[in-house]
Design a protein around this motif. Structure first.
Motif, mmCIF file in Angstrom:
data_model
loop_
_atom_site.group_PDB
_atom_site.id
_atom_site.type_symbol
_atom_site.label_atom_id
_atom_site.label_comp_id
_atom_site.label_asym_id
_atom_site.label_seq_id
_atom_site.Cartn_x
_atom_site.Cartn_y
_atom_site.Cartn_z
ATOM 1 N N ILE A 177 14.028 -16.748 31.814
ATOM 2 C CA ILE A 177 14.696 -16.903 33.256
ATOM 3 C C ILE A 177 14.757 -18.311 33.583
ATOM 4 O O ILE A 177 15.795 -18.920 33.972
ATOM 5 N N LEU A 178 13.607 -18.976 33.422
ATOM 6 C CA LEU A 178 13.600 -20.653 33.730
ATOM 7 C C LEU A 178 14.819 -21.063 32.873
ATOM 8 O O LEU A 178 15.410 -22.266 33.337
ATOM 9 N N TRP A 179 14.677 -21.135 31.700
ATOM 10 C CA TRP A 179 15.745 -21.673 30.675
ATOM 11 C C TRP A 179 17.073 -21.307 31.197
ATOM 12 O O TRP A 179 17.994 -22.333 31.339
ATOM 13 N N SER B 13 16.983 -29.742 23.929
ATOM 14 C CA SER B 13 15.950 -30.317 24.177
ATOM 15 C C SER B 13 14.688 -29.102 24.552
ATOM 16 O O SER B 13 13.581 -29.412 24.133
ATOM 17 N N ALA B 14 15.001 -28.156 25.131
ATOM 18 C CA ALA B 14 14.246 -26.887 25.468
ATOM 19 C C ALA B 14 14.015 -26.201 24.009
ATOM 20 O O ALA B 14 12.621 -26.334 23.868
ATOM 21 N N ALA B 15 14.748 -26.257 23.043
ATOM 22 C CA ALA B 15 14.447 -25.651 21.572
ATOM 23 C C ALA B 15 13.281 -26.686 20.997
ATOM 24 O O ALA B 15 12.461 -26.119 20.371
ATOM 25 N N ALA B 16 13.824 -27.809 21.026
ATOM 26 C CA ALA B 16 12.931 -28.641 20.299
ATOM 27 C C ALA B 16 11.570 -28.838 21.098
ATOM 28 O O ALA B 16 10.613 -29.020 20.206
ATOM 29 N N GLY B 17 11.564 -28.777 22.228
ATOM 30 C CA GLY B 17 9.982 -28.912 22.972
ATOM 31 C C GLY B 17 9.182 -27.836 22.566
ATOM 32 O O GLY B 17 8.047 -27.773 22.344
ATOM 33 N N GLY B 18 9.728 -26.447 22.488
ATOM 34 C CA GLY B 18 8.982 -25.057 22.045
ATOM 35 C C GLY B 18 8.526 -25.482 20.504
ATOM 36 O O GLY B 18 7.522 -25.242 20.349
ATOM 37 N N VAL B 19 9.434 -26.072 19.804
ATOM 38 C CA VAL B 19 9.084 -26.273 18.288
ATOM 39 C C VAL B 19 8.086 -27.293 18.293
ATOM 40 O O VAL B 19 7.052 -27.035 17.413
ATOM 41 N N MET C 113 1.386 -22.035 24.434
ATOM 42 C CA MET C 113 1.676 -23.415 24.493
ATOM 43 C C MET C 113 3.083 -23.521 24.020
ATOM 44 O O MET C 113 3.918 -24.582 24.147
ATOM 45 N N PHE C 114 3.552 -22.490 22.946
ATOM 46 C CA PHE C 114 5.128 -22.446 22.779
ATOM 47 C C PHE C 114 6.034 -22.633 23.804
ATOM 48 O O PHE C 114 6.950 -23.330 24.069
ATOM 49 N N LEU C 115 5.553 -21.673 24.772
ATOM 50 C CA LEU C 115 6.385 -21.376 26.084
ATOM 51 C C LEU C 115 6.427 -22.624 26.904
ATOM 52 O O LEU C 115 7.597 -23.073 27.487
ATOM 53 N N ASN C 116 5.126 -23.236 26.973
ATOM 54 C CA ASN C 116 5.106 -24.490 27.993
ATOM 55 C C ASN C 116 5.895 -25.559 27.416
ATOM 56 O O ASN C 116 6.358 -26.393 28.086
ATOM 57 N N ILE D 268 8.756 -25.339 25.732
ATOM 58 C CA ILE D 268 10.111 -25.103 26.027
ATOM 59 C C ILE D 268 10.300 -25.731 27.463
ATOM 60 O O ILE D 268 11.305 -26.419 27.648
ATOM 61 N N LEU D 269 9.274 -25.444 28.275
ATOM 62 C CA LEU D 269 9.521 -26.154 29.844
ATOM 63 C C LEU D 269 9.256 -27.579 29.634
ATOM 64 O O LEU D 269 10.090 -28.192 30.546
ATOM 65 N N GLY D 270 8.436 -27.928 28.675
ATOM 66 C CA GLY D 270 8.229 -29.510 28.868
ATOM 67 C C GLY D 270 9.605 -29.999 28.360
ATOM 68 O O GLY D 270 10.033 -31.247 28.665
ATOM 69 N N GLY D 271 10.278 -29.521 27.282
ATOM 70 C CA GLY D 271 11.441 -29.968 27.094
ATOM 71 C C GLY D 271 12.627 -30.062 28.075
ATOM 72 O O GLY D 271 13.406 -30.964 28.108
#
Length: 416
Positions: free
Chosen positions: A222-224, A253-259, A276-279, A281-284
């Motif tokens: 939802i945040l994405w 950036s979101a997708a790359a952050g998750g990866v 960690m994967f979810l965070n 995404i948020l970091g990206g």
């Protein structure tokens, strides 16, 4: 007038998407914490939205956009209480036809509450509700709009010049929104102390699992989605080229952050850690927010991937410092907010050593102001009414003690 209408409709859609982000924050926070504190966290998030909007109406908007003039310090000015549209507020002359004045107020008002929402997750499960509400009123009502006025309100950071670089740049708020909340979260967590059982007698961090990871996952998605409005709306019009590029860089950036977070956490911890994967995404998302309109797709992927790496290292650092952040808000919003702000001087259309220095100095100024003000607010509350619930209240859960209800009255499980 047709162009104004199109732009205005886009901005209203973006306003709705940013509002929707508060549901994402709520889901993420309750999912990563324990069942016995669900009502408490939801109450805080609903309080933040309602009070945040009212505070922005009462004075926040005019504190953030006071109309600095030549000769002003560019640090503090107030245009008065309440809101009233100027004579050209509903015409194409306002904001270069990007939107109407009323839409401007509402879109910016949705941003205002986010700073306190970031703090809500970091202090979850042990802060007194009354203390948190007082903090929210002061921080959202005064600190956030003052900092915002320094750049978005055409204050002194917008004119800070070093060499060829003219002005601090923060497109949608890596610093002005996310780090403003992150700095306060850092102070709050330090003054509150960790939850009971978070660290062993030897000081080693112990996992306190969230009670609903599917809900946390829904919150991140939802945040994405909401970031389409957060960054897309920051174009301040429905300009096809501008909005398209921003949405592409944001998503990449979101997708790359998750990866990035997924890969590093798997290497370090030998398991596939969804949280960690979810965070990541948020970091990206936070990392690209300062320069989403300046970056190429390649640069967005690099910024996001590095943000994901930073998340994993940041969470480990927070644990090493014996700070307890149940949702990873400090790593996501503060550390990645700083990274994204500095990235403007490294990548994209404004990249230069001079711009990097402007970005870095601005981060230090904002950080110093937010650390100081949040410490004064929270330390004062600690010494007067107290900021932490009793040990019994924490063990039993804040829902029963502060709200007299259970989020899941017909489905009780081991809450501790």
């Amino acid at each position: 007038m047709e162009l104004l209408t199109t732009n205005n409709v886009w901005m209203m859609v973006c306003t709705a998407l940013v509002f929707f982000m508060h549901l994402g924050f709520s889901f993420l926070e309750i999912g990563l914490t324990r069942q016995k504190n669900t009502i408490n966290i939801l109450f805080k998030n609903v309080f933040i939205i309602c009070v945040g909007l009212l505070l922005y109406y009462i004075g926040g908007f005019n504190l953030m956009y006071p109309g600095f003039e030549e000769g002003d310090s560019g640090f503090l000015k107030f245009a008065g209480f309440g809101i009233a549209a100027p004579a050209n507020g509903m015409t194409p002359e306002y904001a270069e036809g990007g939107y109407t004045w009323w839409t401007d107020f509402l879109f910016q008002g949705m941003f205002a509450a986010t700073a306190a929402t970031i703090v809500s997750g970091a202090v979850a499960e042990r802060i007194k509700l009354g203390a948190f509400m007082i903090f929210t009123v002061v921080y959202v009502g005064l600190v956030y709009p003052i900092v915002g006025s320094w750049h978005w309100g055409k204050g002194f950071l917008s004119t800070l010049t070093i060499g060829e670089a003219k002005g601090f740049y923060d497109f949608a708020g890596s610093t002005l929104v996310h780090s403003v909340g992150g700095w306060a979260a850092l102070i709050a967590v330090a003054l509150l102390g960790s939850r009971i059982g978070k660290f062993s007698s030897e000081g080693k961090p112990q996992a306190i699992p969230g009670h609903n990871i599917p809900l946390a996952s829904a919150g991140v998605l939802i945040l994405w989605l909401g970031w389409f409005g957060f960054n897309g709306g920051s174009v301040l019009s429905a300009d096809p080229a501008g909005t398209s590029l921003v949405l592409v860089t944001t998503c990449l950036s979101a997708a790359a952050g998750g990866v990035g977070a997924f890969i590093l956490s798997t290497i370090l911890y030998k398991n596939y850690d969804l949280t960690m994967f979810l965070n990541g995404i948020l970091g990206g998302l936070v990392g690209i927010t300062a320069g989403a309109d300046l970056m190429s797709p390649n640069e967005a992927v690099i910024i996001g991937f590095l943000a994901g790496i930073i998340i994993v290292l940041g969470v480990a650092l927070i644990d090493k410092l014996k700070l307890d952040d149940p949702v990873g808000a400090i790593a996501v919003h503060l550390i990645c907010g700083v990274w994204g702000t500095l990235a403007v001087g490294i990548f994209g259309a404004k990249a230069s050593i001079d711009q990097f220095l402007v970005q870095g100095i601005s981060v230090l100024i904002v950080g110093g102001f937010c650390l100081t003000t949040s410490f004064i607010i929270i330390f004062s509350l600690k010494k007067t009414i107290g900021i932490r619930v009793s040990e019994k209240e924490e063990i039993d859960g804040l829902d029963s003690h502060e709200h007299g209800m259970d989020a899941y009255p017909d489905f009780r499980i081991n809450q501790h």
